[in-house]
Design an enzyme around this catalytic site. Structure first.
Site, PDB file in Angstrom:
ATOM      1  N   THR A 117      38.837  49.936  38.163  1.00 28.49           N
ATOM      2  CA  THR A 117      39.285  51.194  38.778  1.00 28.49           C
ATOM      3  C   THR A 117      39.631  52.252  37.740  1.00 28.49           C
ATOM      4  O   THR A 117      39.465  53.448  37.981  1.00 28.49           O
ATOM      5  CB  THR A 117      40.504  50.906  39.691  1.00 28.49           C
ATOM      6  OG1 THR A 117      40.066  50.023  40.731  1.00 28.49           O
ATOM      7  CG2 THR A 117      41.048  52.162  40.342  1.00 28.49           C
ATOM      8  N   SER A 130      35.846  44.359  38.483  1.00 28.28           N
ATOM      9  CA  SER A 130      36.177  43.027  37.955  1.00 28.28           C
ATOM     10  C   SER A 130      35.743  41.859  38.841  1.00 28.28           C
ATOM     11  O   SER A 130      35.573  40.748  38.328  1.00 28.28           O
ATOM     12  CB  SER A 130      37.652  42.939  37.573  1.00 28.28           C
ATOM     13  OG  SER A 130      38.480  42.869  38.690  1.00 28.28           O
ATOM     14  N   THR A 161      41.650  45.318  37.971  1.00 24.18           N
ATOM     15  CA  THR A 161      42.887  44.558  38.167  1.00 24.18           C
ATOM     16  C   THR A 161      42.691  43.280  38.988  1.00 24.18           C
ATOM     17  O   THR A 161      43.511  42.377  38.920  1.00 24.18           O
ATOM     18  CB  THR A 161      43.943  45.433  38.869  1.00 24.18           C
ATOM     19  OG1 THR A 161      43.393  45.921  40.092  1.00 24.18           O
ATOM     20  CG2 THR A 161      44.357  46.595  37.990  1.00 24.18           C
ATOM     21  N   ASP A 162      41.583  43.206  39.744  1.00 20.82           N
ATOM     22  CA  ASP A 162      41.414  42.054  40.647  1.00 20.82           C
ATOM     23  C   ASP A 162      41.358  40.718  39.910  1.00 20.82           C
ATOM     24  O   ASP A 162      41.926  39.726  40.364  1.00 20.82           O
ATOM     25  CB  ASP A 162      40.132  42.209  41.480  1.00 20.82           C
ATOM     26  CG  ASP A 162      40.231  43.334  42.501  1.00 20.82           C
ATOM     27  OD1 ASP A 162      41.321  43.912  42.645  1.00 20.82           O
ATOM     28  OD2 ASP A 162      39.213  43.646  43.151  1.00 20.82           O
TER      29      ASP A 162
HETATM   30  N1  ASP Z   1      38.336  46.245  42.499  1.00 19.13           N
HETATM   31  C1  ASP Z   1      38.763  46.812  41.260  1.00 19.13           C
HETATM   32  C2  ASP Z   1      38.392  45.896  40.123  1.00 19.13           C
HETATM   33  O1  ASP Z   1      39.031  44.875  39.971  1.00 19.13           O
HETATM   34  C3  ASP Z   1      40.230  46.996  41.264  1.00 19.13           C
HETATM   35  C4  ASP Z   1      40.772  47.556  39.987  1.00 19.13           C
HETATM   36  O2  ASP Z   1      40.089  47.727  39.006  1.00 19.13           O
HETATM   37  O3  ASP Z   1      41.948  47.820  39.985  1.00 19.13           O
HETATM   38  O4  ASP Z   1      37.508  46.228  39.375  1.00 19.13           O
END
Ligand code: ASP
Length: 325
Positions: A14, A58, A91-92
């Site tokens: 993100t 991710s 973050t995932d």
């Molecule tokens: N779906 C995104 C990922 O993990 C969420 C993020 O980056 O915060 O790439």
């Protein structure tokens, strides 16, 4: 000009996304230069080397790619001219990547993993503030010898302890058992506690075929048989409470161990260790006597990463056990 040199490895997530007006949803779009341009005044802290590893969400980053990234971090952090390394990440699956790097890269220098919860099209994009806090941590002598650190929302957490706790909140990365190691305040990192025991697994390889099962009441052995029949090399079970499973799972667990497939037991409770407290059928004591490996207080997703790494070193259940118990 600062004498610090920080390498920033961009992987996507993100922090590098914006809303695509055609589909009204966030996708990777920003270049590393565009992200860096949003972080103001950082030139005075360090010189930067930008490394573009990938631009992936991710959930698209699997164990093999995590291992490639860990090798790149190792190579970069071992360079004489580098003060610290930052990895930007979605973050995932950030906690898995951070833990994998923590286990496999041994260095006194700071290694920071950072992301964002809001993409750059949203009001209050947190990518730049998180990245600037990561920079302050990467150049801090106080951040040395702490293993891999996750810096988000001005908190510093240990990769070995941190988990994503909320799908939306900026304050999502928490260490539920003992809290954060420290904070970033006024461009300074302040630590309040330390990590006493750090683990290192000396490998550059990873065994991908490790399954994770979350226990529920009435669960039977069919999912275990599926993993065994599908050639899985290890199984992690997120057991109930202190480390107990419904009795109908015992048959599948026995079969896995008879086939030299390590079964690592952790708990589906967010905090606390598993232990051989209960002696009934499927209780922790019964499972331990069958050869199940107790995985301490790790959440299932981290125990899986650890087992994947350990399996690249040994298939011997007694050797594997020494890494967990
Ligand atoms: N779906 C995104 C990922 O993990 C969420 C993020 O980056 O915060 O790439």
């Amino acid at each position: 000009m600062s004498s610090n040199k920080v390498a920033i490895i961009f992987t996507g997530g993100t922090i590098s996304m914006k809303i695509d007006p055609r589909i009204h949803a966030a996708i990777p779009a920003l270049t590393s230069e565009e992200i860096m341009a949003m972080v103001t005044n950082i030139e005075k802290f360090a010189e930067f080397e930008i490394i573009n590893f990938s631009n992936l969400p991710s959930p698209h980053i699997g164990p093999k790619l995590m291992m490639e990234l860990a090798k790149l971090v190792k190579k970069t952090i071992n360079r004489q001219d580098i003060t610290g390394v930052i990895v930007t990440h979605g973050t995932d699956t950030l906690e898995e990547t951070a833990y994998l790097i923590d286990l496999t890269v041994k260095s006194e220098k700071p290694i920071i993993v950072v992301g964002a919860m809001r993409n750059s099209s949203e009001l209050g994009y947190d990518g730049s503030s998180n990245l600037s806090a990561a920079v302050c941590t990467a150049i801090s002598p106080n951040a040395r010898n702490k293993g891999v650190l996750v810096v988000m929302n001005n908190e510093v957490n240990a990769a070995s302890e941190v988990t994503k706790t909320n799908t939306l909140s900026l304050d999502t990365f928490k260490s539920p058992e003992f809290g954060p190691l420290g904070i970033v305040d006024n461009d300074e990192v302040i630590f309040y506690r330390d990590i006493l025991k750090r683990k290192h697994i000396d490998t550059n390889e990873i065994e991908e075929k490790v399954g994770l099962i979350k226990c529920v009441p009435g669960m039977e052995s069919d999912i275990l048989h599926f993993y065994i029949n599908s050639g899985y090399k290890g199984i992690v079970i997120e057991a109930l409470g202190r480390g107990n499973v419904p009795p109908a799972m015992v048959e599948g667990i026995k079969r896995a161990i008879d086939n030299n497939i390590p079964v690592v037991l952790v708990s589906r409770c967010p905090t606390g260790r598993v232990l051989d407290t209960y002696g009934y059928e499927g209780g922790g004591k019964h499972l331990k006597d069958l050869g199940v490996i107790l995985g301490g207080s790790l959440p299932g997703q981290k125990a899986r990463i650890k087992l994947m790494l350990v399996l690249s070193i040994s298939k011997d259940l007694n050797v594997i056990r020494t890494y967990f118990q």
